[in-house]
Scaffold this motif. Structure first.
Motif, PDB file in Angstrom:
ATOM      1  N   SER A   1       0.840  -1.200   0.000  1.00  0.00           N
ATOM      2  CA  SER A   1       0.000   0.000   0.000  1.00  0.00           C
ATOM      3  C   SER A   1       0.873   1.247   0.000  1.00  0.00           C
ATOM      4  CB  SER A   1      -0.901   0.011   1.237  1.00  0.00           C
ATOM      5  OG  SER A   1      -1.532   1.279   1.382  1.00  0.00           O
ATOM      6  N   TRP A   2       0.516   2.208  -0.850  1.00  0.00           N
ATOM      7  CA  TRP A   2       1.232   3.481  -0.872  1.00  0.00           C
ATOM      8  C   TRP A   2       0.873   4.347   0.334  1.00  0.00           C
ATOM      9  CZ3 TRP A   2       1.220   5.495  -6.618  1.00  0.00           C
ATOM     10  CH2 TRP A   2       2.085   4.678  -7.366  1.00  0.00           C
ATOM     11  N   SER A   3      -0.246   4.062   0.948  1.00  0.00           N
ATOM     12  CA  SER A   3      -0.702   4.874   2.079  1.00  0.00           C
ATOM     13  C   SER A   3      -0.459   4.186   3.418  1.00  0.00           C
ATOM     14  CB  SER A   3      -2.196   5.182   1.928  1.00  0.00           C
ATOM     15  OG  SER A   3      -2.957   3.992   1.947  1.00  0.00           O
ATOM     16  N   GLY A   4       0.299   3.089   3.412  1.00  0.00           N
ATOM     17  CA  GLY A   4       0.547   2.381   4.663  1.00  0.00           C
ATOM     18  C   GLY A   4      -0.707   1.794   5.268  1.00  0.00           C
ATOM     19  N   HIS A   5      -1.697   1.468   4.394  1.00  0.00           N
ATOM     20  CA  HIS A   5      -2.991   0.914   4.847  1.00  0.00           C
ATOM     21  C   HIS A   5      -3.703   1.862   5.822  1.00  0.00           C
ATOM     22  CE1 HIS A   5      -2.596  -2.922   2.809  1.00  0.00           C
ATOM     23  NE2 HIS A   5      -1.346  -2.983   3.219  1.00  0.00           N
ATOM     24  N   GLU A   6      -3.476   3.157   5.649  1.00  0.00           N
ATOM     25  CA  GLU A   6      -4.236   4.143   6.433  1.00  0.00           C
ATOM     26  C   GLU A   6      -5.636   4.251   5.847  1.00  0.00           C
ATOM     27  OE1 GLU A   6      -4.081   8.868   7.720  1.00  0.00           O
ATOM     28  OE2 GLU A   6      -2.614   8.047   6.324  1.00  0.00           O
ATOM     29  N   ARG A   7      -6.641   4.078   6.680  1.00  0.00           N
ATOM     30  CA  ARG A   7      -8.016   4.090   6.190  1.00  0.00           C
ATOM     31  C   ARG A   7      -8.473   5.505   5.833  1.00  0.00           C
ATOM     32  NH1 ARG A   7     -11.003  -0.431   6.662  1.00  0.00           N
ATOM     33  NH2 ARG A   7     -10.030  -2.211   7.708  1.00  0.00           N
ATOM     34  N   HIS A   8      -9.450   5.550   4.912  1.00  0.00           N
ATOM     35  CA  HIS A   8     -10.026   6.836   4.536  1.00  0.00           C
ATOM     36  C   HIS A   8     -10.703   7.484   5.749  1.00  0.00           C
ATOM     37  CE1 HIS A   8     -10.438   5.623   0.002  1.00  0.00           C
ATOM     38  NE2 HIS A   8      -9.202   5.577   0.456  1.00  0.00           N
ATOM     39  N   GLY A   9     -10.761   8.808   5.742  1.00  0.00           N
ATOM     40  CA  GLY A   9     -11.387   9.528   6.841  1.00  0.00           C
ATOM     41  C   GLY A   9     -12.494  10.451   6.359  1.00  0.00           C
TER      42      GLY A   9
ATOM     43  N   MET B   1     -20.735   6.236  -3.731  1.00  0.00           N
ATOM     44  CA  MET B   1     -21.385   6.137  -2.437  1.00  0.00           C
ATOM     45  C   MET B   1     -22.665   6.978  -2.498  1.00  0.00           C
ATOM     46  SD  MET B   1     -19.092   4.235  -1.004  1.00  0.00           S
ATOM     47  CE  MET B   1     -19.490   4.244   0.740  1.00  0.00           C
ATOM     48  N   VAL B   2     -23.818   6.322  -2.507  1.00  0.00           N
ATOM     49  CA  VAL B   2     -25.095   7.006  -2.679  1.00  0.00           C
ATOM     50  C   VAL B   2     -25.629   7.475  -1.332  1.00  0.00           C
ATOM     51  CG1 VAL B   2     -27.452   6.812  -3.549  1.00  0.00           C
ATOM     52  CG2 VAL B   2     -25.591   5.624  -4.715  1.00  0.00           C
ATOM     53  N   ASN B   3     -25.923   8.748  -1.240  1.00  0.00           N
ATOM     54  CA  ASN B   3     -26.488   9.341  -0.035  1.00  0.00           C
ATOM     55  C   ASN B   3     -27.984   9.009   0.019  1.00  0.00           C
ATOM     56  OD1 ASN B   3     -27.446  11.013   2.015  1.00  0.00           O
ATOM     57  ND2 ASN B   3     -26.125  12.717   1.457  1.00  0.00           N
ATOM     58  N   GLN B   4     -28.380   8.246   1.014  1.00  0.00           N
ATOM     59  CA  GLN B   4     -29.775   7.812   1.120  1.00  0.00           C
ATOM     60  C   GLN B   4     -30.504   8.528   2.256  1.00  0.00           C
ATOM     61  OE1 GLN B   4     -29.314   3.518   1.379  1.00  0.00           O
ATOM     62  NE2 GLN B   4     -29.470   3.317  -0.842  1.00  0.00           N
ATOM     63  N   SER B   5     -30.129   9.776   2.489  1.00  0.00           N
ATOM     64  CA  SER B   5     -30.838  10.578   3.488  1.00  0.00           C
ATOM     65  C   SER B   5     -32.295  10.765   3.057  1.00  0.00           C
ATOM     66  CB  SER B   5     -30.169  11.947   3.636  1.00  0.00           C
ATOM     67  OG  SER B   5     -28.831  11.816   4.067  1.00  0.00           O
ATOM     68  N   PRO B   6     -33.215  10.902   4.013  1.00  0.00           N
ATOM     69  CA  PRO B   6     -34.616  11.128   3.651  1.00  0.00           C
ATOM     70  C   PRO B   6     -34.769  12.393   2.811  1.00  0.00           C
ATOM     71  CG  PRO B   6     -34.411  10.583   5.982  1.00  0.00           C
ATOM     72  CD  PRO B   6     -33.021  10.801   5.476  1.00  0.00           C
TER      73      PRO B   6
ATOM     74  N   VAL C   1     -16.596  10.425  11.549  1.00  0.00           N
ATOM     75  CA  VAL C   1     -17.772   9.604  11.241  1.00  0.00           C
ATOM     76  C   VAL C   1     -17.457   8.619  10.101  1.00  0.00           C
ATOM     77  CG1 VAL C   1     -19.411  11.323  12.058  1.00  0.00           C
ATOM     78  CG2 VAL C   1     -18.646  11.391   9.682  1.00  0.00           C
ATOM     79  N   SER C   2     -16.182   8.324   9.908  1.00  0.00           N
ATOM     80  CA  SER C   2     -15.770   7.471   8.791  1.00  0.00           C
ATOM     81  C   SER C   2     -16.455   6.103   8.834  1.00  0.00           C
ATOM     82  CB  SER C   2     -14.253   7.290   8.822  1.00  0.00           C
ATOM     83  OG  SER C   2     -13.591   8.521   9.002  1.00  0.00           O
ATOM     84  N   PHE C   3     -16.408   5.446   9.987  1.00  0.00           N
ATOM     85  CA  PHE C   3     -16.956   4.103  10.105  1.00  0.00           C
ATOM     86  C   PHE C   3     -18.475   4.118   9.979  1.00  0.00           C
ATOM     87  CE2 PHE C   3     -18.911   0.847  12.818  1.00  0.00           C
ATOM     88  CZ  PHE C   3     -18.453  -0.299  12.184  1.00  0.00           C
ATOM     89  N   VAL C   4     -19.115   5.121  10.563  1.00  0.00           N
ATOM     90  CA  VAL C   4     -20.587   5.182  10.562  1.00  0.00           C
ATOM     91  C   VAL C   4     -21.132   5.229   9.139  1.00  0.00           C
ATOM     92  CG1 VAL C   4     -22.571   6.545  11.285  1.00  0.00           C
ATOM     93  CG2 VAL C   4     -20.624   6.296  12.813  1.00  0.00           C
ATOM     94  N   HIS C   5     -20.449   5.942   8.252  1.00  0.00           N
ATOM     95  CA  HIS C   5     -20.940   6.116   6.885  1.00  0.00           C
ATOM     96  C   HIS C   5     -20.311   5.129   5.900  1.00  0.00           C
ATOM     97  CE1 HIS C   5     -23.256   9.618   7.920  1.00  0.00           C
ATOM     98  NE2 HIS C   5     -22.200  10.233   8.418  1.00  0.00           N
ATOM     99  N   GLY C   6     -19.513   4.188   6.401  1.00  0.00           N
ATOM    100  CA  GLY C   6     -18.923   3.197   5.513  1.00  0.00           C
ATOM    101  C   GLY C   6     -17.812   3.733   4.634  1.00  0.00           C
TER     102      GLY C   6
END
Length: 215
Positions: free
Chosen positions: A10-18, A77-82, A36-41
Motif C-alpha cells: 500500500s502506498w498509504s501504509g494501509h491508512e483508512r479513509h477519513g 457512495m449514494v447518499n440515502q438521506s430522507p 464519522v468514517s466508520f458510521v458512513h462506511g
C-alpha cells in the motif's frame, strides 16, 4: 515498485479513509469535527486518489464518487438521506462570460437573524484527478433564501432575487430571473445489474486494459 504493487503493498501504509462531520461552534471558539468514517462506511483501506461530492441522482443531497489506485478503482457512495427541501441547487450559464461561467462567484443570502451568506465559486476542477459537476449545491438547514446574487467573470453583479428552497434553478447571465429545472425520470440505482466479466477471446462491449494488473 511494480512488484510491490502486485504483491498488495500500500502506498498509504494501509491508512483508512477519513470522513469528518462539522459540529459547529466556531463563532465562540469551541468548533469541533467528529470522525464519522466508520458510521458512513467510508473508512476503506484503499490507496485513495480523489473524492468528488456531486448530486448524482439529483435528489437534493450530495453523493460521493471515490477514485482509488487499487481495485475497485471507482466507487459511487449514494447518499440515502430522507428527502427534504433543505437545499438549493444552481447552474450558471454565461453569455458575455464563458459559457460554463467558470470563475463566477455565487452568494446565497439566507433569511435568518444574521442574514448569513453562503458562497460558492464555479470552478473547472475540484482536486487531484477530479472534476465536480456543473451544479452548485447549497445546504440551507431550516432557513429560507432572501437573495441569490452572482458576480460574473466579467466583473458585473446580478441579483436573481429570493429563490424557493428545495429546487433546482438555472441562472442565465443578463436575465435577472431564474428558471426552474425539473430532473428527468431516472432508473432506480438499486435495480442496476452487474455486467458479467468477459473471458479472453470473447466479444466484449467494453474493456479497460491496465498496464499493471490491480489485485
Amino acid at each position: 515498485l511494480s512488484r510491490w504493487i502486485r504483491s498488495g503493498r500500500s502506498w498509504s501504509g494501509h491508512e483508512r479513509h477519513g470522513a469528518f462531520q462539522n459540529l459547529g461552534g466556531w463563532a465562540d471558539g469551541t468548533g469541533k469535527f467528529a470522525d464519522v468514517s466508520f458510521v458512513h462506511g467510508l473508512d476503506m483501506d484503499q490507496d485513495g486518489r480523489s473524492a468528488v461530492p456531486v448530486d448524482w441522482d439529483m435528489d437534493g443531497d450530495q453523493d460521493l464518487w471515490i477514485l482509488s489506485r487499487n481495485a475497485p478503482r471507482v466507487r459511487l457512495m449514494v447518499n440515502q438521506s430522507p428527502a427534504a427541501d433543505n437545499f438549493l441547487a444552481l447552474r450558471l450559464h454565461g453569455v458575455r462570460a464563458n459559457r460554463e461561467a467558470i470563475g463566477a462567484r455565487v452568494e446565497v443570502v439566507l433569511a435568518d437573524a444574521n442574514r448569513s451568506v453562503q458562497v460558492r465559486t464555479r470552478r473547472a476542477g475540484s482536486g487531484y484527478l477530479a472534476q465536480s459537476g456543473p451544479w452548485l449545491h447549497f445546504g440551507l438547514g431550516g432557513a429560507k433564501v432572501a437573495e441569490v446574487r452572482v458576480l460574473w467573470p466579467g466583473g458585473e453583479w446580478e441579483s436573481f432575487g429570493a429563490l424557493g428552497r428545495g429546487q433546482f434553478w438555472q441562472l442565465r447571465e443578463g436575465r435577472g430571473a431564474a428558471r426552474p429545472w425539473t430532473r428527468p425520470s431516472l432508473p432506480n440505482l438499486e435495480d442496476a445489474r452487474s455486467v458479467p466479466f468477459q473471458q479472453e477471446g470473447q466479444q466484449s462491449g467494453s474493456r479497460l486494459p491496465l498496464a499493471i494488473p490491480t489485485p
